[in-house]
Design an enzyme around this catalytic site. Structure first.
Site, PDB file in Angstrom:
ATOM      1  N   ASN A 122       0.730  -1.297  -0.123  1.00 31.00           N
ATOM      2  CA  ASN A 122       0.026   0.058   0.090  1.00 31.00           C
ATOM      3  C   ASN A 122       0.950   1.333   0.019  1.00 31.00           C
ATOM      4  O   ASN A 122       0.315   2.329   0.107  1.00 31.00           O
ATOM      5  CB  ASN A 122      -0.870  -0.001   1.147  1.00 31.00           C
ATOM      6  CG  ASN A 122      -0.169  -0.058   2.460  1.00 31.00           C
ATOM      7  OD1 ASN A 122       1.115   0.116   2.579  1.00 31.00           O
ATOM      8  ND2 ASN A 122      -1.163  -0.372   3.642  1.00 31.00           N
ATOM      9  N   HIS A 146      -1.886   7.021   9.785  1.00 30.40           N
ATOM     10  CA  HIS A 146      -3.068   6.522   9.386  1.00 30.40           C
ATOM     11  C   HIS A 146      -3.258   5.371  10.390  1.00 30.40           C
ATOM     12  O   HIS A 146      -4.348   4.935  10.397  1.00 30.40           O
ATOM     13  CB  HIS A 146      -2.865   5.746   7.988  1.00 30.40           C
ATOM     14  CG  HIS A 146      -1.854   4.730   7.831  1.00 30.40           C
ATOM     15  ND1 HIS A 146      -0.702   5.146   7.543  1.00 30.40           N
ATOM     16  CD2 HIS A 146      -1.940   3.499   8.126  1.00 30.40           C
ATOM     17  CE1 HIS A 146       0.125   4.119   7.654  1.00 30.40           C
ATOM     18  NE2 HIS A 146      -0.613   3.031   8.080  1.00 30.40           N
ATOM     19  N   HIS A 196      31.046 -13.567  22.825  1.00 35.14           N
ATOM     20  CA  HIS A 196      30.118 -14.541  22.782  1.00 35.14           C
ATOM     21  C   HIS A 196      29.843 -14.875  24.274  1.00 35.14           C
ATOM     22  O   HIS A 196      29.353 -16.045  24.361  1.00 35.14           O
ATOM     23  CB  HIS A 196      31.242 -15.760  22.155  1.00 35.14           C
ATOM     24  CG  HIS A 196      31.024 -15.622  20.621  1.00 35.14           C
ATOM     25  ND1 HIS A 196      31.360 -14.400  19.914  1.00 35.14           N
ATOM     26  CD2 HIS A 196      30.991 -16.697  19.630  1.00 35.14           C
ATOM     27  CE1 HIS A 196      31.307 -14.805  18.613  1.00 35.14           C
ATOM     28  NE2 HIS A 196      31.147 -16.009  18.475  1.00 35.14           N
TER      29      HIS A 196
END
Ligand SMILES: Cc1ncc(C[n+]2csc(CCOP(=O)(O)OP(=O)(O)O)c2C)c(N)n1
Ligand SMILES: [Mg+2]
Length: 692
Positions: A209, A285, A498
């Site tokens: 969209n 929106h 790590h």
């Protein structure tokens, strides 16, 4: 506006009516809640309608039907689209026992109470609340990640359970997604994995969209998605008008005919279709339209402007006649076939029964190893690998793998017939997720909501890469299994990049996640027993790379205490300690050594092994008091991790030995000394809390 924007194309009037019902329900619910996203449901209503009415094999009367097609709304912010569909299709609610009730999952009162406390219509879809919601979505990218796991599950179940003439499993997985889902890294990982595995039962519907929350998608998203997915090995097709039902239908048929690749349908749509004032603006929106706009939109749809939550006559009937009737027919045909199948293959049918309820088969815990006392010992990753192999033999629907670290994680299923899950060999039980931790975790969740007991593994430090998916497993009460090895600075030379430090504390902070850090091989066995029995909680099993002594259980308490989360491993004479040492994982044996030293000094110490805080916290107060008597305030915890949270068990007078910075790259023995994980330091802390 171009002509095709004016109305739903090529459908009947009744189609248009149904689609506009979905749209206006979404608009009204968002307006009433004064919160939520009406735009995406408005734009996507024709796609969802077309799929559900014509293609989805789904029986609203039984949302637990094992072979139903799955519909995932990855763009969970469009939740009202899903709620409106579930409402109109009259999908039934299933209770906590898995029984189908007479109630509809989403009643009109739920739509009217969108986003309100206690309703079945939370802001984003939550699968443990609303039946018909296949998985919990909202964090963009997770739903598409789950959909890959569901498609894997469908393929695995077909390869495992189907028999000649009995196609018990062949369900398809449809996931709706938005720009955000495809921008997220996890979306790319998941798509790459699905393409690699050639999951042709997987269809993503991309709501193209051209807009995101901040403004036009072009501000931040300009790659050629079609080309990217072609590169992943997907079949890519396009629907240039989201309102054209015929074009949508052709796309779904293309998907169904494609047998060698997943399908991406790119659907060009307009956000908030029919809301001309909003769609051209750059304002957000993701908010209600406002009363005035609502009236204009309704007028545009030819809707009574003042009507609210209107379901016009004929709409429900049309859904009953479409998805309802088709679903019922597919399901009843399937049920007849399954009844025959159950006669012919009772064992397989029984397995499916257990699977469906996350239950264990008889004999699930047979042949589990026990480990003799051994001072040199064994790494918990190693003992875990042995237990996992035994369990997976007993529970045929345990499948999983690692994000390219199976050899390190010791997660390979090695028994005869285990095999590798690959395109072309979907019966394999060893999954190769590649270096895709996040998609691994999301697809494990997708497999688990499809009723497998799936596991995913990596180094503990990289649990961070999976955290968003672990969190959703916890939220949606999915018993996913996450195996983490290399759990501390014990990793040694690989160094601080790590070496996990804060991961334990951070996972322990997560509601409904069971974290287990067993302290020796026999605690590993017990930890796995706990994990196997979980039905509504995910687990994180935290294991060492380095060897740990296997404790002498004739001298110390049995590892069965693990079932209570924490237990007294070694005690003071008469059970009357003046000092308590608490340890988990690799630090447990350190506590035991310190205990022996203190004992020799005449100090009355107790060692509490605490593999799981969460499980201990669930025990009754009397048990907790028996393990940690409140009058013994001299307490020391030892864990090679951030100490955050340990105060809860050691109190204001206790001491917490742990990590207060990142680790370092060096041989393990140097690190232990440097960071103070030595018997001497534990003894020193013990003296200090005793005031000696
Ligand atoms: C991981 C994540 N980040 C951010 C958000 C907040 N959020 C909700 S919708 C949205 C983007 C909306 O754009 P798009 O994905 O194109 O959906 P559309 O508005 O077009 O429906 C964002 C950023 C989220 N839900 N998940
Ligand atoms: Mg968008």
């Amino acid at each position: 506006m171009v002509a095709s924007d004016q109305a739903v194309m090529t459908g009947t009037q009744l189609d248009t009516l149904c689609i506009n019902t979905i749209r206006t329900l979404a608009i009204d619910a968002v307006q009433q809640a004064n919160s939520g996203h009406p735009g995406a449901p408005m734009g996507l209503a024709p796609t969802a309608y077309c799929l559900w009415q014509q293609y989805l094999r789904y029986d609203p009367a039984d949302p637990t039907w094992m072979n139903r097609d799955r519909f995932v709304l990855s763009n969970g912010h469009a939740s009202m689209l899903l709620y409106a569909i579930l409402h109109l299709a009259e999908v039934r609610q299933v209770d906590e026992n898995g029984e189908i009730t007479k109630e509809h999952a989403v009643r009109m009162e739920d739509i009217k109470r969108f986003r309100q406390l206690g309703s079945r219509t939370p802001g984003h879809p939550e699968s443990h609340i609303t039946s018909g919601v296949e998985t919990t979505t909202g964090p963009l990218g997770q739903g598409v990640g789950n959909s890959v796991g569901m498609a894997i599950a469908s393929r695995w179940m077909a390869a495992t359970f189907n028999r000649p003439g009995y196609e018990i499993f062949d369900f398809n997985v449809y996931a709706m997604c938005s720009d955000g889902d495809l921008m997220e890294g996890i979306g790319g990982e998941a798509a790459s994995l699905a393409g690699h595995l050639k999951l042709s039962n997987l269809c993503w519907m991309y709501d193209h969209n051209s807009i995101t929350l901040d403004g036009p998608a072009s501000w931040s998203f300009s790659e050629d998605v079609a080309t990217r997915f072609v590169g992943y090995g997907w079949n890519v097709t396009r629907v240039s008008d989201a309102n054209d039902l015929e074009m949508l239908g052709r796309a779904f048929e293309t998907f169904q005919k494609t047998t060698d690749r997943p399908t991406l349908i790119i659907i060009d749509s307009h956000i908030g279709y029919g809301s001309p004032h909003k769609q051209d603006s750059n304002t957000s929106h993701g908010e209600p339209l406002g009363e005035e706009e609502v009236r204009l939109v309704k007028k545009f749809y030819g809707w009574p402007e003042d009507a609210k939550f209107l379901v016009p006559e004929g709409v429900r009937e049309h859904f009953r006649d479409g998805v309802g009737r088709r679903g019922r027919e597919f399901h009843s045909k399937w049920s007849k076939q399954f009844a025959d199948y159950s006669q012919k293959y009772p064992e397989l049918a029984e397995q499916l029964g257990h699977m469906q309820n996350h239950e264990l088969p008889a004999g699930w815990d047979k042949n589990l190893p026990t480990f003799p006392a051994d001072a040199k010992g064994v790494a918990t990753r190693e003992s875990s690998g042995k237990v996992l192999n035994a369990l997976a033999q007993n529970i045929p629907w345990v499948i999983g793998g690692s994000a390219d670290l199976a050899t390190s994680n010791k997660t390979t299923l090695k028994f005869e017939g285990a095999g590798d899950f690959r395109a072309g060999n979907y019966a394999g039980r060893n999954l190769h997720f590649g270096v895709r931790e996040h998609a691994m975790a999301a697809s494990v969740n997708g497999m688990v909501v499809s009723r497998l007991r799936a596991f995913g593994a990596t180094f503990f430090n990289f649990s961070d890469y999976m955290r968003a998916s672990i969190r959703l497993a916890a939220l949606m009460q999915a018993p996913s299994i996450f195996i983490f090895t290399h759990d501390s600075i014990g990793v040694g030379e690989d160094g601080p990049t790590h070496q996990p430090v804060e991961q334990l504390a951070s996972l322990r902070a997560m509601p409904n996640l069971i974290v287990l850090r067993p302290g020796d091989a026999n605690e590993v066995v017990e930890a796995w027993k706990i994990i196997a029995q979980l039905q509504h909680s995910p687990a994180a099993l935290v294991l060492t790379r380095q060897n740990l002594p296997t404790l002498d259980r004739t001298k110390y308490a049995s590892a069965s205490g693990t079932a209570k989360g924490a237990y007294v491993l070694a005690d003071a004479p008469g059970g009357k300690p003046e000092l308590i040492l608490l340890g988990t994982g690799s630090e447990l044996s350190l506590c035991v050594e310190a205990y022996e030293k203190l004992k020799a000094e005449g100090i009355k110490a107790r060692v509490v092994s605490m593999p799981s805080w969460e499980i201990f916290d669930k025990q009754d107060a009397a048990y907790q008091e028996s393990v940690l008597p409140s009058d013994v305030t001299a307490r020391v915890s030892v864990e090679m991790a951030a100490t955050f949270g340990w105060e809860r068990y050691t109190g204001s007078k206790g001491k917490n030995i742990g990590m207060h910075r990142f680790g370092a790259s060096a041989p393990l023995k140097d690190l232990l000394k440097y960071f103070g994980f030595t018997v001497e330091k534990v003894v020193e802390a013990a003296h200090s809390v005793l005031g000696k």
